[in-house]
Design a protein around this motif. Sequence first.
Motif, PDB file in Angstrom:
ATOM      1  N   ASN A  55       5.885 -12.256  -5.098  1.00  0.00           N
ATOM      2  CA  ASN A  55       5.120 -12.886  -4.018  1.00  0.00           C
ATOM      3  C   ASN A  55       4.159 -11.916  -3.345  1.00  0.00           C
ATOM      4  OD1 ASN A  55       6.464 -15.343  -4.348  1.00  0.00           O
ATOM      5  ND2 ASN A  55       8.210 -14.596  -3.145  1.00  0.00           N
ATOM      6  N   ASN A  56       4.350 -10.602  -3.580  1.00  0.00           N
ATOM      7  CA  ASN A  56       3.510  -9.616  -2.914  1.00  0.00           C
ATOM      8  C   ASN A  56       2.118  -9.532  -3.518  1.00  0.00           C
ATOM      9  OD1 ASN A  56       5.468  -8.933  -1.098  1.00  0.00           O
ATOM     10  ND2 ASN A  56       6.312  -7.285  -2.357  1.00  0.00           N
ATOM     11  N   LEU A  57       2.065  -9.464  -4.851  1.00  0.00           N
ATOM     12  CA  LEU A  57       0.787  -9.245  -5.531  1.00  0.00           C
ATOM     13  C   LEU A  57       0.597 -10.276  -6.628  1.00  0.00           C
ATOM     14  CD1 LEU A  57       0.867  -5.383  -5.966  1.00  0.00           C
ATOM     15  CD2 LEU A  57      -0.655  -6.628  -4.470  1.00  0.00           C
ATOM     16  N   GLU A  58      -0.664 -10.575  -6.939  1.00  0.00           N
ATOM     17  CA  GLU A  58      -0.981 -11.503  -8.023  1.00  0.00           C
ATOM     18  C   GLU A  58      -2.197 -10.998  -8.765  1.00  0.00           C
ATOM     19  OE1 GLU A  58      -1.545 -15.363  -6.411  1.00  0.00           O
ATOM     20  OE2 GLU A  58       0.564 -15.685  -5.907  1.00  0.00           O
ATOM     21  N   GLY A  59      -2.379 -11.516  -9.973  1.00  0.00           N
ATOM     22  CA  GLY A  59      -3.589 -11.255 -10.741  1.00  0.00           C
ATOM     23  C   GLY A  59      -3.840  -9.787 -11.018  1.00  0.00           C
ATOM     24  N   LYS A  60      -5.087  -9.348 -10.799  1.00  0.00           N
ATOM     25  CA  LYS A  60      -5.492  -7.984 -11.143  1.00  0.00           C
ATOM     26  C   LYS A  60      -4.774  -6.940 -10.304  1.00  0.00           C
ATOM     27  CE  LYS A  60     -10.084  -9.030 -12.996  1.00  0.00           C
ATOM     28  NZ  LYS A  60     -11.539  -8.793 -12.870  1.00  0.00           N
ATOM     29  N   LYS A  61      -4.521  -7.262  -9.016  1.00  0.00           N
ATOM     30  CA  LYS A  61      -3.805  -6.298  -8.170  1.00  0.00           C
ATOM     31  C   LYS A  61      -2.396  -6.057  -8.698  1.00  0.00           C
ATOM     32  CE  LYS A  61      -6.343  -7.172  -3.874  1.00  0.00           C
ATOM     33  NZ  LYS A  61      -6.243  -7.607  -2.464  1.00  0.00           N
ATOM     34  N   LYS A  62      -1.738  -7.129  -9.121  1.00  0.00           N
ATOM     35  CA  LYS A  62      -0.402  -6.985  -9.688  1.00  0.00           C
ATOM     36  C   LYS A  62      -0.454  -6.146 -10.968  1.00  0.00           C
ATOM     37  CE  LYS A  62       4.034  -7.999  -9.999  1.00  0.00           C
ATOM     38  NZ  LYS A  62       4.537  -9.346  -9.855  1.00  0.00           N
TER      39      LYS A  62
ATOM     40  N   TYR B  70       4.487  -8.373 -16.605  1.00  0.00           N
ATOM     41  CA  TYR B  70       3.225  -8.591 -17.319  1.00  0.00           C
ATOM     42  C   TYR B  70       3.201 -10.003 -17.916  1.00  0.00           C
ATOM     43  CZ  TYR B  70       1.429  -3.751 -17.309  1.00  0.00           C
ATOM     44  OH  TYR B  70       0.908  -2.543 -16.956  1.00  0.00           O
ATOM     45  N   TYR B  71       4.338 -10.410 -18.463  1.00  0.00           N
ATOM     46  CA  TYR B  71       4.444 -11.732 -19.096  1.00  0.00           C
ATOM     47  C   TYR B  71       4.153 -12.843 -18.079  1.00  0.00           C
ATOM     48  CZ  TYR B  71       6.470 -15.506 -21.914  1.00  0.00           C
ATOM     49  OH  TYR B  71       6.670 -16.667 -22.618  1.00  0.00           O
TER      50      TYR B  71
ATOM     51  N   ASP C 219       0.451  -1.132 -13.997  1.00  0.00           N
ATOM     52  CA  ASP C 219      -0.112  -0.038 -14.796  1.00  0.00           C
ATOM     53  C   ASP C 219       0.273   1.317 -14.217  1.00  0.00           C
ATOM     54  OD1 ASP C 219      -1.257  -1.878 -16.452  1.00  0.00           O
ATOM     55  OD2 ASP C 219      -3.267  -1.729 -15.596  1.00  0.00           O
ATOM     56  N   SER C 220       0.242   1.418 -12.880  1.00  0.00           N
ATOM     57  CA  SER C 220       0.580   2.694 -12.239  1.00  0.00           C
ATOM     58  C   SER C 220       2.051   3.049 -12.471  1.00  0.00           C
ATOM     59  CB  SER C 220       0.279   2.627 -10.738  1.00  0.00           C
ATOM     60  OG  SER C 220       1.128   1.667 -10.104  1.00  0.00           O
ATOM     61  N   ILE C 221       2.922   2.033 -12.492  1.00  0.00           N
ATOM     62  CA  ILE C 221       4.343   2.289 -12.764  1.00  0.00           C
ATOM     63  C   ILE C 221       4.529   2.771 -14.198  1.00  0.00           C
ATOM     64  CG2 ILE C 221       6.648   1.273 -12.846  1.00  0.00           C
ATOM     65  CD1 ILE C 221       5.730  -0.746 -10.759  1.00  0.00           C
TER      66      ILE C 221
ATOM     67  N   PHE D  62       0.827  -1.202   0.000  1.00  0.00           N
ATOM     68  CA  PHE D  62       0.000   0.000   0.000  1.00  0.00           C
ATOM     69  C   PHE D  62       0.862   1.254   0.000  1.00  0.00           C
ATOM     70  CE2 PHE D  62      -3.553   2.666   0.709  1.00  0.00           C
ATOM     71  CZ  PHE D  62      -3.192   3.615   1.637  1.00  0.00           C
ATOM     72  N   PHE D  63       1.948   1.205   0.733  1.00  0.00           N
ATOM     73  CA  PHE D  63       2.857   2.361   0.798  1.00  0.00           C
ATOM     74  C   PHE D  63       3.463   2.650  -0.562  1.00  0.00           C
ATOM     75  CE2 PHE D  63       5.780   5.369   2.350  1.00  0.00           C
ATOM     76  CZ  PHE D  63       7.007   5.095   1.769  1.00  0.00           C
ATOM     77  N   LEU D  64       3.937   1.619  -1.244  1.00  0.00           N
ATOM     78  CA  LEU D  64       4.536   1.816  -2.558  1.00  0.00           C
ATOM     79  C   LEU D  64       3.520   2.350  -3.546  1.00  0.00           C
ATOM     80  CD1 LEU D  64       6.753  -1.366  -2.860  1.00  0.00           C
ATOM     81  CD2 LEU D  64       7.544   0.979  -2.614  1.00  0.00           C
ATOM     82  N   PHE D  65       2.327   1.821  -3.509  1.00  0.00           N
ATOM     83  CA  PHE D  65       1.282   2.271  -4.426  1.00  0.00           C
ATOM     84  C   PHE D  65       0.925   3.735  -4.151  1.00  0.00           C
ATOM     85  CE2 PHE D  65      -3.189   2.786  -5.642  1.00  0.00           C
ATOM     86  CZ  PHE D  65      -3.086   2.476  -6.983  1.00  0.00           C
ATOM     87  N   LEU D  66       0.861   4.090  -2.863  1.00  0.00           N
ATOM     88  CA  LEU D  66       0.551   5.464  -2.481  1.00  0.00           C
ATOM     89  C   LEU D  66       1.630   6.419  -2.981  1.00  0.00           C
ATOM     90  CD1 LEU D  66      -1.366   7.321  -0.929  1.00  0.00           C
ATOM     91  CD2 LEU D  66      -0.018   6.893   1.131  1.00  0.00           C
TER      92      LEU D  66
END
Length: 676
Positions: free
Chosen positions: A38-45, A76-77, A50-52, A8-12
Amino acid sequence: MVTSFRIFFLFLVLVIFSCKKTELTGSEFNTVISFDRNNLEGKKKEQYLDSIVALLKLQKNDSTIRNLYFKISTEYYYNNNLEKSLSTSLVALHLSKEVNDKEGIAKALFYVGDSYGNIKKDSAYFYYVQAEKLYYQLSDYDNMSKMLFNKAYVLFYDGNYIECEVEISKALKYLKESKDLRLIYSCNTLMGNCLEKLDNYDKALWYHQLALNSLEKMKLNDIDKKEISDYNITSIINICNLYDLKGEYSKSIKKLKGLLSKEFKEKSPRLYANVLSNLAYSKMKNKQYHNVYVMFSKSLEMVEKSGDELDVLYKKIHIGEYFLTQKDTVKAIKILREANQLAIRLKNSNEILTSLRLLSGLDKKQSLYYSNEYIKLSDSINIVQKNAHEKYARIEYETSRIEDENKILTNKNFNILIISFVLILLLVIVFVLRYFKYKNKELKFLKMQQKANEEIYLLLTDQHENINVARDNEKAKIAKELHDGIMNKIYGVRMNLGFFNAKSESEIVEKRKEYISELQNIENEIRTISHDLSRGSFFEGNDFNVLLLALIDNQKEISTTRFKYRNDEKLDWSTIQNIYKINLYRIIQEAILNINKYANAKNCDIIIQRKSNNRLKLCITDDGEGFDVENKKNGIGLLNMKERANLLKGHFTIVSKIGMGTKIQIIFYLNSVAQD
């Protein structure tokens, strides 16, 4: 909880930076962005990536930013989003080209090819070819060999095993001194699988043994033991498959039994299931049926839990074969039908054929249906493989052709630059010499020189325009001659040869020889086109009526339409210029081709008459299907006919209605144009 807070911190942080539109340095980016899978998977990843990407668009193009694009493409791959992996790789390619970063360009081409993967194999192959050539220029032979391997992989799964063998051979040649043991292992394994498909089992075994030898070297290089173990088991499975193909089932059984263990089952359940299934298959082929069904069932249960439908398909086909050996037709038909439906859903053509072949022999009620489906699918696969072979060969050719053209263009530009420099230097020297020699007449000389330069410029401009006009005219002539002459003749010869291909009577053989001779005539005509676009030599020494009658007579063999040619007996063709005869012949030839292709006419009349006031009238009438002249989009054939009529300053009209045939009429004045 700690992990979630970190994400959450990184995304913020990314959101804040996006809002401020600030520009970060490469080192700051590396501190902020994390790619821990290992932190995020699927749509959250995907949202995180996308934000990066949105933030990267605001940054300057430097090596760090380009490397981040490569990393994001990789993420993405692995997140199974090939579309975004492709778009990110294309951005990296664009940025690399902007700064002429050849290593980055080659890497981006490689990534683009991987992103296309199995979705568009021809596109993947195209980018692998470009990356291979660039790596060769950079003398990066390891990465070049990787591109050769990727090309071979595409060819293998398209059934082009001979071309696959060639590409892998090239890769292994460049990998002789390489330390990339994983790539060497992969190349030897793919070569073994390729030779297996080519029925060269002994040589395939040799390459699989080379793959195993490279594993021994990998053990000395601190490579993960589980990875090496999985590679080892995969190679043993490949070797046992070859033993089975050679009928040496006992060897296969002995090797596969030695792999099964409780520890292996716990660490690699999917691989364990494959070993168990292969062991059961070898025992079944060796007629050792004890416990075979239990082994098949257990392996099927394990792969069904893993969700790998392709493995499920293989297991079901093996179980169907087992029931076939036990003469349990009902169970065999049931499970093979399931396998067939699964293979169709997975679009696995090889296993569709296998299941159809087995079902055609088992299911007596639907045997004919399965046999027909097998034949249809087999034929379609052969066509696809043939087209794929031509497609990949064309990609190689077109890529090399573009490279050659670029080299020629570069050399031309360089030569122009050198010549320009020399000319400028000479002019400067002349100017300086004349300046000192004729200092008193400087003003007069400069005025005269300026006037002369203006005249030269105007002359060069006029000459350049004339050259462009002449070039365009020559191109138009070539297009017309090729379409109206050569293409029509080739079509006629092809139709005749296709009609006679399946027959072997002596009369037919003689006919075929005539059309082969006609092909030689076409070859001569092509050669003539390249040297003389006027085509005068084609009609000199030949009676024009005889040429037209021969053209009409040739249609008897290939067309159901009855063509009639009527000529004004008072018309003396020897007095008429070749340009009229050439264009009349081509117009009639094109009309006949269109009637054969589209009209479905029973009759067609071709009439040439000489009218008063030195006019010549051509009328072509058929009773075919016709078409709507207002709504019909003109093809190149009709356009060529119109252009030829305009060339003769003639009047071209076409009348047609659906179901009421077509009438083409051209009237022009003789001697209204000069022969080129």
